[in-house]
Design a protein around this motif. Structure first.
Motif, PDB file in Angstrom:
ATOM      1  N   ALA A 127      19.735  -4.193  11.972  1.00 53.64           N
ATOM      2  CA  ALA A 127      19.399  -4.199  13.398  1.00 53.64           C
ATOM      3  C   ALA A 127      19.916  -5.462  14.078  1.00 53.64           C
ATOM      4  CB  ALA A 127      17.889  -4.087  13.583  1.00 53.64           C
ATOM      5  N   LEU A 128      19.774  -6.610  13.416  1.00 55.14           N
ATOM      6  CA  LEU A 128      20.201  -7.871  14.024  1.00 55.14           C
ATOM      7  C   LEU A 128      21.689  -7.856  14.336  1.00 55.14           C
ATOM      8  CD1 LEU A 128      19.348 -10.798  14.811  1.00 55.14           C
ATOM      9  CD2 LEU A 128      20.120 -11.480  12.522  1.00 55.14           C
ATOM     10  N   SER A 129      22.503  -7.389  13.399  1.00 53.74           N
ATOM     11  CA  SER A 129      23.956  -7.412  13.583  1.00 53.74           C
ATOM     12  C   SER A 129      24.430  -6.403  14.615  1.00 53.74           C
ATOM     13  CB  SER A 129      24.663  -7.163  12.247  1.00 53.74           C
ATOM     14  OG  SER A 129      24.368  -5.860  11.755  1.00 53.74           O
ATOM     15  N   ARG A 130      23.544  -5.505  15.022  1.00 54.47           N
ATOM     16  CA  ARG A 130      23.857  -4.573  16.105  1.00 54.47           C
ATOM     17  C   ARG A 130      23.360  -5.068  17.458  1.00 54.47           C
ATOM     18  NH1 ARG A 130      24.343  -2.052  11.516  1.00 54.47           N
ATOM     19  NH2 ARG A 130      25.433  -0.045  11.327  1.00 54.47           N
ATOM     20  N   ASN A 131      22.753  -6.256  17.460  1.00 53.27           N
ATOM     21  CA  ASN A 131      22.247  -6.860  18.693  1.00 53.27           C
ATOM     22  C   ASN A 131      23.020  -8.097  19.101  1.00 53.27           C
ATOM     23  OD1 ASN A 131      18.857  -6.326  19.596  1.00 53.27           O
ATOM     24  ND2 ASN A 131      19.995  -4.996  18.209  1.00 53.27           N
TER      25      ASN A 131
ATOM     26  N   THR B 146      15.374 -19.078  24.373  1.00 52.13           N
ATOM     27  CA  THR B 146      16.535 -19.259  25.246  1.00 52.13           C
ATOM     28  C   THR B 146      17.823 -18.854  24.538  1.00 52.13           C
ATOM     29  OG1 THR B 146      15.447 -21.048  26.448  1.00 52.13           O
ATOM     30  CG2 THR B 146      17.842 -20.930  26.609  1.00 52.13           C
ATOM     31  N   ARG B 147      17.976 -19.297  23.288  1.00 51.39           N
ATOM     32  CA  ARG B 147      19.156 -18.922  22.505  1.00 51.39           C
ATOM     33  C   ARG B 147      19.153 -17.424  22.229  1.00 51.39           C
ATOM     34  NH1 ARG B 147      24.380 -19.319  21.514  1.00 51.39           N
ATOM     35  NH2 ARG B 147      24.944 -19.255  19.299  1.00 51.39           N
ATOM     36  N   ALA B 148      17.987 -16.853  21.966  1.00 54.89           N
ATOM     37  CA  ALA B 148      17.896 -15.407  21.722  1.00 54.89           C
ATOM     38  C   ALA B 148      18.374 -14.615  22.926  1.00 54.89           C
ATOM     39  CB  ALA B 148      16.461 -15.027  21.368  1.00 54.89           C
ATOM     40  N   ARG B 149      18.062 -15.113  24.127  1.00 55.09           N
ATOM     41  CA  ARG B 149      18.550 -14.440  25.337  1.00 55.09           C
ATOM     42  C   ARG B 149      20.058 -14.619  25.471  1.00 55.09           C
ATOM     43  NH1 ARG B 149      16.059 -16.863  30.485  1.00 55.09           N
ATOM     44  NH2 ARG B 149      17.429 -18.549  29.808  1.00 55.09           N
TER      45      ARG B 149
ATOM     46  N   ALA C  98      10.571 -12.105  25.987  1.00 59.46           N
ATOM     47  CA  ALA C  98       9.991 -13.125  25.121  1.00 59.46           C
ATOM     48  C   ALA C  98       9.345 -14.232  25.926  1.00 59.46           C
ATOM     49  CB  ALA C  98      11.058 -13.723  24.204  1.00 59.46           C
ATOM     50  N   ALA C  99       8.283 -14.771  25.394  1.00 56.95           N
ATOM     51  CA  ALA C  99       7.645 -15.937  25.994  1.00 56.95           C
ATOM     52  C   ALA C  99       8.440 -17.183  25.632  1.00 56.95           C
ATOM     53  CB  ALA C  99       6.213 -16.073  25.494  1.00 56.95           C
ATOM     54  N   GLU C 100       8.474 -18.123  26.554  1.00 57.44           N
ATOM     55  CA  GLU C 100       9.078 -19.412  26.253  1.00 57.44           C
ATOM     56  C   GLU C 100       8.423 -19.993  24.998  1.00 57.44           C
ATOM     57  OE1 GLU C 100       8.325 -21.610  29.789  1.00 57.44           O
ATOM     58  OE2 GLU C 100      10.004 -20.723  30.911  1.00 57.44           O
ATOM     59  N   GLY C 101       9.233 -20.574  24.142  1.00 61.31           N
ATOM     60  CA  GLY C 101       8.700 -21.155  22.919  1.00 61.31           C
ATOM     61  C   GLY C 101       8.683 -20.215  21.730  1.00 61.31           C
TER      62      GLY C 101
END
Length: 263
Positions: A151-155, A174-177, A128-131
Motif C-alpha cells: 500500500a505504501l509504495s502505491r501512495n 508535514t512530510r507525509a502530506r 492527519a493531525a499536526e505532530g
C-alpha cells in the motif's frame, strides 16, 4: 465486552473508531476480524456515502499485535501457518477498503506504524493531525514491512517508500502530506471537525457518481494508457445516460440546484 470498533452514524457519513486504546489499536486477530465484518456490512449499506476511520486514545494504530505473533511460535511449525494466514487476512482487510463503494477517509493522530501505516495508505484519503508520525519500522526489530510496502509504495514515490522501509525512520505529518501519504494536515484540536467536513463535502455529491468513480479510479490505475482511456470512456458513457446526470448538467446550465432523484 469491549466493542472493538465503535460505529457512529452522522447522517450520510459513518464514523468507525478502532477501540483498543490500551494496545494502541493494534491489528490483533480480533481487530482484523471486526474490520472484515464491518467492511462487509458497509459494502451492502445503501445509506452510508462516506466512511471515516479513526483510532481511540493516543494513537491511530500501531500495527500488528506482536505479543500474539510471538505466542504463535509455540506451535509445532513455529508459527509458519499462523503467520501466512495472518498476513493474508490482513491483506484481505486492506483490499476491502478500495473495494468498498464508499470513499474511506483515515482520520489520523499520534502514530501510524507498520500495518497501521498500511491502513492509512489503503484508505482513499487521509487527514492527519499536526505532530502525527508515520513509519514502516519493522526493520528495526528484524522484520521487513513487506505487506505494508504494497500500500505504501502505491501512495508515495518509490525512493521515499524504500527509504522509510529500510531505515525504519518516522516521517512527520508535514512530510507525509508532501509525499502524498495524507491529503491534509490540521491542528489536533481541529482533526475530527476537518475530517468530517471533508467527508460531508464528498457525501453531498451524487452518490452513484462517486461510487462508479471510485471503482473506475482503481480499475484504470492498473491499465496501460490506451486501455485506461478505453475503459473510462465506456464508464463515462454509462454515467452520462443516467437520469440524475442529465438533470445535474441541465441544472448547471440553468444555474439552479439539481433535483436529483437520489439523495
Amino acid at each position: 465486552m469491549t466493542e472493538l470498533i465503535q460505529r457512529e452514524s452522522l447522517g450520510p457519513v459513518t464514523r468507525l473508531t478502532l477501540n483498543m486504546p490500551q494496545s494502541l489499536n493494534a491489528l490483533s486477530d480480533a481487530m482484523l476480524a471486526a474490520l472484515s465484518d464491518t467492511f462487509a456490512t458497509l459494502a451492502e449499506d445503501r445509506t452510508t456515502r462516506v466512511v471515516i476511520l479513526r483510532g481511540a486514545g493516543k494513537a491511530f494504530c500501531a500495527g500488528h499485535d506482536l505479543k500474539e505473533m510471538q505466542a504463535a511460535r509455540q506451535s509445532p511449525d513455529k508459527g509458519a501457518a499462523y503467520f501466512l494466514d495472518l498476513f493474508t487476512r490482513c491483506g484481505a482487510v486492506m483490499q476491502a477498503i478500495p473495494a468498498l463503494p464508499q470513499p474511506v477517509i483515515a482520520e489520523v493522530h499520534g502514530i501510524a506504524t507498520a500495518a497501521g501505516c498500511q491502513l492509512v495508505a489503503s484508505c482513499d484519503m487521509a487527514v492527519a493531525a499536526e505532530g502525527t508520525r508515520f513509519g514502516v519500522n519493522g526493520v528495526n526489530i528484524g522484520l521487513f514491512c513487506s505487506t505494508p510496502m504494497v500500500a505504501l509504495s502505491r501512495n508515495v514515490p518509490a525512493k521515499v517508500a524504500f527509504e522509510m522501509l529500510t531505515t525504519g525512520e518516522f516521517i512527520d505529518a508535514t512530510r507525509a502530506r508532501e509525499v502524498g501519504l495524507v491529503n491534509r494536515v490540521v491542528p489536533h484540536a481541529d482533526l475530527s471537525e476537518a475530517t468530517l467536513a471533508l467527508a460531508q463535502t464528498v457525501a453531498a455529491k451524487l452518490s452513484a457518481a462517486v461510487k462508479i468513480g471510485k471503482r473506475t479510479f482503481y480499475d484504470q490505475i492498473g491499465l496501460d494508457l490506451a486501455d485506461a482511456y478505453a475503459h473510462t470512456a465506456a464508464v463515462m458513457q454509462e454515467n452520462m445516460l443516467w437520469r440524475d446526470t442529465a438533470e445535474g448538467i441541465q441544472a448547471f446550465i440553468e444555474k439552479r440546484a439539481p433535483d436529483w432523484a437520489e439523495r
